[in-house]
Design a protein around this motif. Sequence first.
Motif, PDB file in Angstrom:
ATOM      1  N   SER A  59      -1.572 -33.067 -10.965  1.00 48.21           N
ATOM      2  CA  SER A  59      -2.937 -32.864 -10.508  1.00 48.21           C
ATOM      3  C   SER A  59      -3.090 -33.551  -9.156  1.00 48.21           C
ATOM      4  O   SER A  59      -3.025 -34.776  -9.053  1.00 48.21           O
ATOM      5  CB  SER A  59      -3.941 -33.447 -11.509  1.00 48.21           C
ATOM      6  OG  SER A  59      -5.261 -33.260 -11.049  1.00 48.21           O
ATOM      7  N   VAL A  64      -9.295 -30.364  -9.941  1.00 55.60           N
ATOM      8  CA  VAL A  64      -8.477 -29.169 -10.057  1.00 55.60           C
ATOM      9  C   VAL A  64      -7.425 -29.389 -11.142  1.00 55.60           C
ATOM     10  O   VAL A  64      -6.823 -30.465 -11.216  1.00 55.60           O
ATOM     11  CB  VAL A  64      -7.794 -28.841  -8.709  1.00 55.60           C
ATOM     12  CG1 VAL A  64      -6.887 -27.627  -8.840  1.00 55.60           C
ATOM     13  CG2 VAL A  64      -8.861 -28.592  -7.635  1.00 55.60           C
ATOM     14  N   LYS A  67      -0.994 -28.495 -11.237  1.00 60.52           N
ATOM     15  CA  LYS A  67      -0.313 -27.350 -10.657  1.00 60.52           C
ATOM     16  C   LYS A  67       1.184 -27.625 -10.609  1.00 60.52           C
ATOM     17  O   LYS A  67       1.615 -28.773 -10.419  1.00 60.52           O
ATOM     18  CB  LYS A  67      -0.834 -27.101  -9.234  1.00 60.52           C
ATOM     19  CG  LYS A  67      -0.101 -26.008  -8.487  1.00 60.52           C
ATOM     20  CD  LYS A  67      -0.578 -25.895  -7.052  1.00 60.52           C
ATOM     21  CE  LYS A  67       0.284 -24.926  -6.285  1.00 60.52           C
ATOM     22  NZ  LYS A  67      -0.146 -24.744  -4.892  1.00 60.52           N
ATOM     23  N   TYR A 190      -2.128 -24.540  -0.823  1.00 55.50           N
ATOM     24  CA  TYR A 190      -2.783 -23.554  -1.689  1.00 55.50           C
ATOM     25  C   TYR A 190      -3.039 -24.220  -3.039  1.00 55.50           C
ATOM     26  O   TYR A 190      -2.128 -24.310  -3.870  1.00 55.50           O
ATOM     27  CB  TYR A 190      -1.887 -22.336  -1.876  1.00 55.50           C
ATOM     28  CG  TYR A 190      -1.660 -21.512  -0.628  1.00 55.50           C
ATOM     29  CD1 TYR A 190      -2.534 -20.469  -0.303  1.00 55.50           C
ATOM     30  CD2 TYR A 190      -0.578 -21.758   0.214  1.00 55.50           C
ATOM     31  CE1 TYR A 190      -2.333 -19.692   0.830  1.00 55.50           C
ATOM     32  CE2 TYR A 190      -0.365 -20.990   1.349  1.00 55.50           C
ATOM     33  CZ  TYR A 190      -1.247 -19.965   1.654  1.00 55.50           C
ATOM     34  OH  TYR A 190      -1.038 -19.206   2.778  1.00 55.50           O
ATOM     35  N   PRO A 191      -4.235 -24.697  -3.300  1.00 55.89           N
ATOM     36  CA  PRO A 191      -4.474 -25.459  -4.536  1.00 55.89           C
ATOM     37  C   PRO A 191      -4.396 -24.628  -5.805  1.00 55.89           C
ATOM     38  O   PRO A 191      -4.143 -25.170  -6.881  1.00 55.89           O
ATOM     39  CB  PRO A 191      -5.882 -26.031  -4.335  1.00 55.89           C
ATOM     40  CG  PRO A 191      -6.523 -25.131  -3.340  1.00 55.89           C
ATOM     41  CD  PRO A 191      -5.429 -24.651  -2.446  1.00 55.89           C
ATOM     42  N   ASP A 192      -4.639 -23.320  -5.720  1.00 54.57           N
ATOM     43  CA  ASP A 192      -4.655 -22.499  -6.938  1.00 54.57           C
ATOM     44  C   ASP A 192      -3.679 -21.339  -6.862  1.00 54.57           C
ATOM     45  O   ASP A 192      -3.842 -20.338  -7.550  1.00 54.57           O
ATOM     46  CB  ASP A 192      -6.064 -21.986  -7.211  1.00 54.57           C
ATOM     47  CG  ASP A 192      -6.665 -21.264  -6.012  1.00 54.57           C
ATOM     48  OD1 ASP A 192      -5.949 -21.098  -5.010  1.00 54.57           O
ATOM     49  OD2 ASP A 192      -7.845 -20.872  -6.084  1.00 54.57           O
ATOM     50  N   GLU A 193      -2.641 -21.462  -6.018  1.00 56.88           N
ATOM     51  CA  GLU A 193      -1.634 -20.407  -5.896  1.00 56.88           C
ATOM     52  C   GLU A 193      -0.243 -21.009  -6.065  1.00 56.88           C
ATOM     53  O   GLU A 193       0.106 -21.966  -5.385  1.00 56.88           O
ATOM     54  CB  GLU A 193      -1.721 -19.724  -4.522  1.00 56.88           C
ATOM     55  CG  GLU A 193      -2.920 -18.812  -4.352  1.00 56.88           C
ATOM     56  CD  GLU A 193      -2.626 -17.388  -4.799  1.00 56.88           C
ATOM     57  OE1 GLU A 193      -1.613 -17.167  -5.491  1.00 56.88           O
ATOM     58  OE2 GLU A 193      -3.419 -16.498  -4.445  1.00 56.88           O
ATOM     59  N   ASP A 194       0.547 -20.442  -6.973  1.00 62.70           N
ATOM     60  CA  ASP A 194       1.931 -20.850  -7.116  1.00 62.70           C
ATOM     61  C   ASP A 194       2.755 -20.216  -5.988  1.00 62.70           C
ATOM     62  O   ASP A 194       2.523 -19.066  -5.606  1.00 62.70           O
ATOM     63  CB  ASP A 194       2.470 -20.409  -8.477  1.00 62.70           C
ATOM     64  CG  ASP A 194       3.858 -20.958  -8.760  1.00 62.70           C
ATOM     65  OD1 ASP A 194       3.946 -22.050  -9.330  1.00 62.70           O
ATOM     66  OD2 ASP A 194       4.855 -20.286  -8.391  1.00 62.70           O
TER      67      ASP A 194
END
Length: 568
Positions: A59, A64, A67, A190-194
Amino acid sequence: MIFLPTKVSSGSKAATRATMTWWPGGRIWMMMTMTIISFVQAEDSYRFFDFRVTYGNISLDKLVPPKRVILINGKFPGPELYLVTNDNLIINVHNDLDEPFLLSWNGLHLKRNSYQDGVYGTTCPIPPGKNYTYDFHVGDQIGSFFYFPSLGLQKAGGGYGAIRILSRPGIPVPFPQPAGDFTLLIGDWYPDEDYKNLTARLDGGRMIPRPYSVLINGNETPDSTTLTVDKGKTYRFRISNVGVQMSLNLEISGHMLKLVEVEGTYTIQSMYTSVDIHVGQSLSVLVTMDQPPQNYTIAVGSRFNHGQSLNRLILQYSNTKSKKSKFVPIREPDNEIDFSIKQARSIKTNLTASRQNAEGSKHYGRMKISRTLILESSGGVVNKKQRYAINGVSFVPADTPLKLADYFKIKGVFKVGTIPDKPGRAGIRLETAVMGLHHKDFLEIVFLNPEKIVQTYHLDGYSFWVVGIGNRWSTWSHASRREYNLKDAISRSTTQVYPKSWTAVYVALDNVGMWNFRSEFWARQYLGQQFYFRVHSPANSNRDEYPLPKNALLCGQASNRHRRDFIP
């Protein structure tokens, strides 16, 4: 965090014992050791590192969910390499990912040793579950650099770390020893993209959006990290932009920044309220804690785009009880581009700094230009997929690393001369682009940017002199040479090119090998905005280039080849 390896002298018995016990399989390791020693002086030191590359769910922001990121030795960012001029590095990289992996060394010259560059054009990827041992000599370099994963968009998933190279004891440094030395790895995120999803979108022919978050040393939460300092003391901050696209700006509220080093070159010590660090660039500033004791803010924000992304650290004077800090950003000129161009032109080499440098043996301003390259970026759709190009050529990776194909003389992998020296006809063609160049040539390279974004370019294996930066909305011509700085231009390996403008550099081709030239806008690099310099010496001698490493991974059409040694 600094990763401190074992350090031994190559000329001692202790060195032999250390190498024999460090690597399983003594016979193989002894063969590697003999190869290394044959190319270094007896007083040069060895530093041994062991990197294990894994995934981890972390994290980076309290708000958020965790990830997946790429860790090195369980850390993000990875361990900092703490080195000294003329060190020899032995770095054993274990790949525990589910896909191939490579590390590259941004800004390190790797003299005569492009096999170790860690990009796909020179080095076979490390397969999942396998390992590879890099070994190379730092040479006479000093300064602030970083390493990063070079395959696909793995860089957008982490796996990077800092490199600092100190001068040898007794070698003068053009400023007093600072009270402390902080490293700041900054970059878009990119906090929400792998990163694998981003790669899949590019493979499908679609461009990815720009990142909208900023990390500082792997942390996305503003004001969650504190650096403690003492009033009246001076500290060094080493800053690298390890992101994939955005230019960033750093300022420390209430404090001036004294620039002292850029990518291994000591600079004229100019003072700034803030500094721009474009993607792929590194620099060092000195900051004196001369304000009233309280908390201040270190702010890192995106540049040249709508909707600024921002992250912050707390700079806390010791004995300050308050845990909060106030930040009032310094008002810059209305046009960020003009401000940045003015700052970039003011960054110059400190000619009085006492440091031996092979590139400085002949002054660049008196060298005769042997060839001029004019490189222009472009983009377009090819076969219904988005591509980017240089001089109308969009790079396509071959099935075999170019350096191995060159070494084993494998035909059909690439052809020298597949990218022109100047922009040509409109359109984009796909090609495994390699430019043939001669050892000891002296190049003028002019970067043309017809687009409305800031672009950044990097050349592996070299530093170049940034002799000219055009005004906004300007066109380069032969007359532009009258404005070149032929006295004290900054020497670095990564340069920015401003929108609708140009940048000119000089480079002395003193490093034989296959060297990657690329956009540091990583999605564009992946979609073809790169090519390779094949710097060739007809002597075919160990004096110009080291042999293929004994432990080199072989892949593609080189899989079943047998190593051979160069004949001096």
